[in-house]
Design an enzyme around this catalytic site. Sequence first.
Site, PDB file in Angstrom:
ATOM      1  N   GLU A 193       0.862  -1.200   0.000  1.00  0.00           N
ATOM      2  CA  GLU A 193       0.000   0.000   0.000  1.00  0.00           C
ATOM      3  C   GLU A 193       0.898   1.250   0.000  1.00  0.00           C
ATOM      4  OE1 GLU A 193      -1.575   0.771   3.931  1.00  0.00           O
ATOM      5  OE2 GLU A 193      -3.418   1.638   3.130  1.00  0.00           O
ATOM      6  N   ASN A 234      -7.072   5.855  -1.806  1.00  0.00           N
ATOM      7  CA  ASN A 234      -5.926   4.988  -1.521  1.00  0.00           C
ATOM      8  C   ASN A 234      -6.062   3.811  -2.494  1.00  0.00           C
ATOM      9  OD1 ASN A 234      -4.050   3.237  -0.434  1.00  0.00           O
ATOM     10  ND2 ASN A 234      -4.544   3.770   1.690  1.00  0.00           N
ATOM     11  N   LYS A 282      -9.371   1.618  -1.990  1.00  0.00           N
ATOM     12  CA  LYS A 282      -9.611   1.080  -0.636  1.00  0.00           C
ATOM     13  C   LYS A 282     -11.008   1.439  -0.126  1.00  0.00           C
ATOM     14  CE  LYS A 282      -7.168   1.187   3.863  1.00  0.00           C
ATOM     15  NZ  LYS A 282      -5.874   1.611   4.456  1.00  0.00           N
ATOM     16  N   GLU A 322      -5.869   8.639   7.761  1.00  0.00           N
ATOM     17  CA  GLU A 322      -6.384   8.178   6.459  1.00  0.00           C
ATOM     18  C   GLU A 322      -7.777   8.722   6.180  1.00  0.00           C
ATOM     19  OE1 GLU A 322      -5.574   4.334   4.614  1.00  0.00           O
ATOM     20  OE2 GLU A 322      -4.754   3.757   6.552  1.00  0.00           O
ATOM     21  N   CYS A 334      -4.811  -3.048   2.880  1.00  0.00           N
ATOM     22  CA  CYS A 334      -4.512  -2.944   4.311  1.00  0.00           C
ATOM     23  C   CYS A 334      -5.719  -3.237   5.210  1.00  0.00           C
ATOM     24  CB  CYS A 334      -3.890  -1.601   4.638  1.00  0.00           C
ATOM     25  SG  CYS A 334      -3.099  -1.640   6.257  1.00  0.00           S
ATOM     26  N   ASN A 380       0.273  -1.148   5.454  1.00  0.00           N
ATOM     27  CA  ASN A 380       1.151  -0.370   6.351  1.00  0.00           C
ATOM     28  C   ASN A 380       0.520  -0.486   7.724  1.00  0.00           C
ATOM     29  OD1 ASN A 380       3.174   1.848   4.937  1.00  0.00           O
ATOM     30  ND2 ASN A 380       1.462   1.326   3.596  1.00  0.00           N
TER      31      ASN A 380
HETATM   32  N1  CDV Z   1      -3.013   1.403   6.566  1.00  0.00           N
HETATM   33  C1  CDV Z   1      -3.946   0.775   7.295  1.00  0.00           C
HETATM   34  O1  CDV Z   1      -5.054   0.543   6.827  1.00  0.00           O
HETATM   35  N2  CDV Z   1      -3.617   0.445   8.550  1.00  0.00           N
HETATM   36  C2  CDV Z   1      -4.577  -0.136   9.422  1.00  0.00           C
HETATM   37  C3  CDV Z   1      -4.546   0.467  10.786  1.00  0.00           C
HETATM   38  C4  CDV Z   1      -5.629   0.004  11.685  1.00  0.00           C
HETATM   39  C5  CDV Z   1      -3.256   0.347  11.467  1.00  0.00           C
HETATM   40  C6  CDV Z   1      -4.469  -1.654   9.452  1.00  0.00           C
HETATM   41  O2  CDV Z   1      -5.531  -2.302   9.450  1.00  0.00           O
HETATM   42  O3  CDV Z   1      -3.380  -2.214   9.480  1.00  0.00           O
END
Ligand code: CDV
Length: 311
Positions: free
Chosen positions: A50, A110, A127, A146, A172, A197
């Site tokens: 991501e 995203n 996303k 985000e 993610c 991430n």
């Molecule tokens: N980039 C993300 O979507 N991170 C999220 C948050 C909650 C840390 C994750 O689900 O990993």
Amino acid sequence: MSTTPRMLRVGAAQLGPIAKDEPRADVVERLRSLLAQAGTHGVELVVFPELALSTFFPRWYTEDISGHDHYYETEMPSAETQPLFDDAKRLGIGFALGYAELTPEGERFNTTVLVERDGTIVANFRKVHMPGHDDDQPWRPFQHLERRYFQESDEGFPVHRAFGGIVGMATCNDRRWPETYREMGLQGVELIMIGYNTPIHYAPDPGQNALQGFHNHLCMQAGAYQNGTWVVGVAKGGTEEGVESLAQSAIIAPSGQIVAQAVSTGDELIVADCDLDWCANYKDTLFNFATYRRPELYQRITSQKGVIEPD
Ligand code: CDV
């Protein structure tokens, strides 16, 4: 019925930290180096994380969100990312690449672009499940904004005929939600690409910090198994601008088993031969949706009981 296995050699190209001031061109060179490495292993599809073109900028608050415009792509490919598309075509390797998208209408997503082995774009995935917050929260050691810098996509989880199979994407936080996999499972998905991430520190409930690695694999392995699909989960890991993020990128079989896993927290390519026909072992037996899945019964029970509030 085909008797030749549909074998796809897949690479998960984990990235280490990207510094705030690291030029885009330098990042692209890191990605190209991983693509070149993939070429020496006969890989056909490389999955990047991501927001793979920059540092994870939602960790910083700006009053005026256009102050972060330089982190977004207004076109894909751009002059700076074109070399990746050229490499794809020359090497015959497709890729999935996460990036921040700024549309001509000013919308911010995203996004992950999926590129075929001939360098053509298959699709862009935006996303859906957007974590974090949209206001400055100084009590946190770092922000997760985000919800300030991206809007939630309402385009769902489409699948695509590409790479000799049926493939889909998620990003993610999407990986933590069973609906993500099931939406694609209902469309017959055979391989899901997910970049992430994930900071180790989860400010709203630090009790979850020690479980980050467990939860990461738990949701992706369950999603793979319950839908009879390959899942490729790829991290941007390591300590980026003072924030430690989970690595542990993994390629997961339709059985739910991890068949390849990253061992470092930096730039690292892991490879697995993904037999897309293995999916049928689960889709045609234990998880034969047509025979065994009964949503009409679940709906009746749910509507009868409603939501039960705790005492
Ligand atoms: N980039 C993300 O979507 N991170 C999220 C948050 C909650 C840390 C994750 O689900 O990993």
